[in-house]
Design a protein around this motif. Structure first.
Motif, PDB file in Angstrom:
ATOM      1  N   PHE A  33       0.775  -1.235   0.000  1.00 50.16           N
ATOM      2  CA  PHE A  33       0.000   0.000   0.000  1.00 50.16           C
ATOM      3  C   PHE A  33       0.812   1.293   0.000  1.00 50.16           C
ATOM      4  CE2 PHE A  33      -3.364  -2.832   1.684  1.00 50.16           C
ATOM      5  CZ  PHE A  33      -4.322  -2.547   0.731  1.00 50.16           C
ATOM      6  N   ILE A  34       1.984   1.334   0.587  1.00 45.44           N
ATOM      7  CA  ILE A  34       2.740   2.576   0.701  1.00 45.44           C
ATOM      8  C   ILE A  34       3.485   2.823  -0.615  1.00 45.44           C
ATOM      9  CG2 ILE A  34       4.546   3.792   1.966  1.00 45.44           C
ATOM     10  CD1 ILE A  34       3.695   2.199   4.422  1.00 45.44           C
ATOM     11  N   PRO A  35       3.260   3.970  -1.259  1.00 46.20           N
ATOM     12  CA  PRO A  35       3.808   4.195  -2.605  1.00 46.20           C
ATOM     13  C   PRO A  35       5.334   4.158  -2.693  1.00 46.20           C
ATOM     14  CG  PRO A  35       2.123   5.815  -2.129  1.00 46.20           C
ATOM     15  CD  PRO A  35       2.370   5.056  -0.856  1.00 46.20           C
ATOM     16  N   PHE A  36       6.053   4.619  -1.689  1.00 38.67           N
ATOM     17  CA  PHE A  36       7.509   4.660  -1.778  1.00 38.67           C
ATOM     18  C   PHE A  36       8.143   3.279  -1.682  1.00 38.67           C
ATOM     19  CE2 PHE A  36       6.470   8.903  -0.012  1.00 38.67           C
ATOM     20  CZ  PHE A  36       6.832   9.624  -1.132  1.00 38.67           C
ATOM     21  N   THR A  37       7.474   2.349  -1.032  1.00 40.81           N
ATOM     22  CA  THR A  37       8.036   1.004  -0.877  1.00 40.81           C
ATOM     23  C   THR A  37       7.251  -0.040  -1.652  1.00 40.81           C
ATOM     24  OG1 THR A  37       6.719   0.668   1.117  1.00 40.81           O
ATOM     25  CG2 THR A  37       8.949   1.531   1.402  1.00 40.81           C
ATOM     26  N   ARG A  38       6.351   0.372  -2.511  1.00 38.33           N
ATOM     27  CA  ARG A  38       5.502  -0.585  -3.236  1.00 38.33           C
ATOM     28  C   ARG A  38       6.319  -1.366  -4.248  1.00 38.33           C
ATOM     29  NH1 ARG A  38       0.331   1.631  -5.909  1.00 38.33           N
ATOM     30  NH2 ARG A  38      -0.498   1.194  -3.861  1.00 38.33           N
ATOM     31  N   ILE A  39       6.275  -2.693  -4.128  1.00 41.00           N
ATOM     32  CA  ILE A  39       6.884  -3.564  -5.123  1.00 41.00           C
ATOM     33  C   ILE A  39       5.847  -4.527  -5.689  1.00 41.00           C
ATOM     34  CG2 ILE A  39       9.199  -3.428  -4.148  1.00 41.00           C
ATOM     35  CD1 ILE A  39       8.756  -6.183  -2.943  1.00 41.00           C
ATOM     36  N   THR A  40       4.635  -4.464  -5.182  1.00 45.49           N
ATOM     37  CA  THR A  40       3.573  -5.349  -5.635  1.00 45.49           C
ATOM     38  C   THR A  40       2.803  -4.687  -6.769  1.00 45.49           C
ATOM     39  OG1 THR A  40       3.385  -6.196  -3.402  1.00 45.49           O
ATOM     40  CG2 THR A  40       1.567  -6.652  -4.867  1.00 45.49           C
ATOM     41  N   MET A  41       2.453  -5.460  -7.785  1.00 42.85           N
ATOM     42  CA  MET A  41       1.663  -5.009  -8.928  1.00 42.85           C
ATOM     43  C   MET A  41       2.353  -3.863  -9.678  1.00 42.85           C
ATOM     44  SD  MET A  41      -1.062  -6.990  -8.739  1.00 42.85           S
ATOM     45  CE  MET A  41      -2.425  -6.258  -9.583  1.00 42.85           C
ATOM     46  N   THR A  42       3.661  -3.935  -9.814  1.00 41.65           N
ATOM     47  CA  THR A  42       4.392  -2.913 -10.552  1.00 41.65           C
ATOM     48  C   THR A  42       4.874  -3.413 -11.901  1.00 41.65           C
ATOM     49  OG1 THR A  42       6.439  -3.539  -9.448  1.00 41.65           O
ATOM     50  CG2 THR A  42       5.182  -1.711  -8.484  1.00 41.65           C
ATOM     51  N   GLY A  43       4.574  -4.641 -12.243  1.00 44.41           N
ATOM     52  CA  GLY A  43       4.995  -5.187 -13.524  1.00 44.41           C
ATOM     53  C   GLY A  43       6.136  -6.181 -13.425  1.00 44.41           C
ATOM     54  N   HIS A  44       6.661  -6.366 -12.240  1.00 40.80           N
ATOM     55  CA  HIS A  44       7.737  -7.336 -12.050  1.00 40.80           C
ATOM     56  C   HIS A  44       7.209  -8.500 -11.226  1.00 40.80           C
ATOM     57  CE1 HIS A  44      10.670  -4.557 -13.645  1.00 40.80           C
ATOM     58  NE2 HIS A  44      10.191  -3.622 -12.829  1.00 40.80           N
ATOM     59  N   ILE A  87      -6.407  -8.247   0.054  1.00 36.53           N
ATOM     60  CA  ILE A  87      -7.289  -7.109   0.302  1.00 36.53           C
ATOM     61  C   ILE A  87      -7.111  -6.067  -0.795  1.00 36.53           C
ATOM     62  CG2 ILE A  87      -7.691  -5.173   1.878  1.00 36.53           C
ATOM     63  CD1 ILE A  87      -7.037  -7.117   4.174  1.00 36.53           C
ATOM     64  N   TYR A  88      -5.875  -5.844  -1.222  1.00 32.76           N
ATOM     65  CA  TYR A  88      -5.601  -4.911  -2.306  1.00 32.76           C
ATOM     66  C   TYR A  88      -6.246  -5.378  -3.607  1.00 32.76           C
ATOM     67  CZ  TYR A  88      -2.973  -2.256  -5.778  1.00 32.76           C
ATOM     68  OH  TYR A  88      -2.623  -1.457  -6.829  1.00 32.76           O
ATOM     69  N   LEU A  89      -6.176  -6.671  -3.889  1.00 33.62           N
ATOM     70  CA  LEU A  89      -6.795  -7.195  -5.111  1.00 33.62           C
ATOM     71  C   LEU A  89      -8.309  -7.027  -5.077  1.00 33.62           C
ATOM     72  CD1 LEU A  89      -4.714 -10.417  -5.793  1.00 33.62           C
ATOM     73  CD2 LEU A  89      -4.598  -8.224  -6.959  1.00 33.62           C
ATOM     74  N   VAL A  90      -8.935  -7.242  -3.939  1.00 30.36           N
ATOM     75  CA  VAL A  90     -10.388  -7.056  -3.817  1.00 30.36           C
ATOM     76  C   VAL A  90     -10.748  -5.589  -4.019  1.00 30.36           C
ATOM     77  CG1 VAL A  90     -12.306  -7.146  -2.183  1.00 30.36           C
ATOM     78  CG2 VAL A  90     -10.764  -9.090  -2.388  1.00 30.36           C
ATOM     79  N   ILE A  91      -9.979  -4.695  -3.418  1.00 28.71           N
ATOM     80  CA  ILE A  91     -10.231  -3.260  -3.594  1.00 28.71           C
ATOM     81  C   ILE A  91     -10.065  -2.868  -5.062  1.00 28.71           C
ATOM     82  CG2 ILE A  91      -9.320  -0.954  -3.061  1.00 28.71           C
ATOM     83  CD1 ILE A  91      -8.684  -2.020  -0.259  1.00 28.71           C
ATOM     84  N   LEU A  96     -12.531  -1.373 -10.213  1.00 32.10           N
ATOM     85  CA  LEU A  96     -12.692  -1.554 -11.658  1.00 32.10           C
ATOM     86  C   LEU A  96     -14.157  -1.712 -12.038  1.00 32.10           C
ATOM     87  CD1 LEU A  96      -9.767  -3.937 -12.640  1.00 32.10           C
ATOM     88  CD2 LEU A  96     -10.183  -1.643 -13.505  1.00 32.10           C
ATOM     89  N   PHE A  97     -14.899  -2.507 -11.291  1.00 27.04           N
ATOM     90  CA  PHE A  97     -16.299  -2.756 -11.642  1.00 27.04           C
ATOM     91  C   PHE A  97     -17.207  -1.568 -11.335  1.00 27.04           C
ATOM     92  CE2 PHE A  97     -15.329  -7.449 -11.387  1.00 27.04           C
ATOM     93  CZ  PHE A  97     -15.404  -7.619 -12.751  1.00 27.04           C
ATOM     94  N   THR A  98     -16.848  -0.746 -10.385  1.00 24.22           N
ATOM     95  CA  THR A  98     -17.684   0.412 -10.070  1.00 24.22           C
ATOM     96  C   THR A  98     -17.309   1.643 -10.905  1.00 24.22           C
ATOM     97  OG1 THR A  98     -16.213   1.028  -8.256  1.00 24.22           O
ATOM     98  CG2 THR A  98     -18.154  -0.309  -7.721  1.00 24.22           C
ATOM     99  N   GLY A  99     -16.222   1.583 -11.628  1.00 22.14           N
ATOM    100  CA  GLY A  99     -15.818   2.679 -12.494  1.00 22.14           C
ATOM    101  C   GLY A  99     -14.970   3.733 -11.814  1.00 22.14           C
TER     102      GLY A  99
END
Length: 105
Positions: A33-44, A87-91, A96-99
């Motif tokens: 969740f924290i943008p400076f340390t995010r390594i999840t869902m970045t394309g790697h 939890i991040y994937l559910v959010i 995505l579905f709510t626009g």
């Protein structure tokens, strides 16, 4: 033969393991969740593998400690923090579905 030191060692191990589970949960939360340390869902793929591995370690450690020592607010909080990736994937899917966010570029 004194058995009191064994109980004190057991209490110290319990506290130490709870603290380790909490630190793993905080690490999972920060890399998702924290943008400076995010390594999840970045394309790697390595970032996702690290977060999934930490998630499994944190959830497994917390649930075994919950079964062994009973309920503790720190352990329940560490399980919630360790489950940051699902939890991040559910959010993300709900957004995505709510626009709230666009699907395509």
């Amino acid at each position: 033969m004194e058995k009191a030191p064994e109980k004190s060692i057991d209490i110290h191990n319990k506290k130490r393991l709870q603290f380790i589970a909490f630190i793993i949960g905080v690490l999972c939360f920060s890399i998702v969740f924290i943008p400076f340390t995010r390594i999840t869902m970045t394309g790697h793929a390595w970032g996702d593998m690290i977060s999934i591995t930490l998630m499994f370690i944190g959830v497994t450690l917390s649930t075994t400690l919950l079964k062994k020592y009973g309920r503790s607010p720190l352990l329940i909080f560490s399980i919630i923090l360790s489950l940051s990736f699902p939890i991040y994937l559910v959010i993300l899917i709900v957004a995505l579905f709510t626009g709230l966010i666009e699907f395509g570029p």
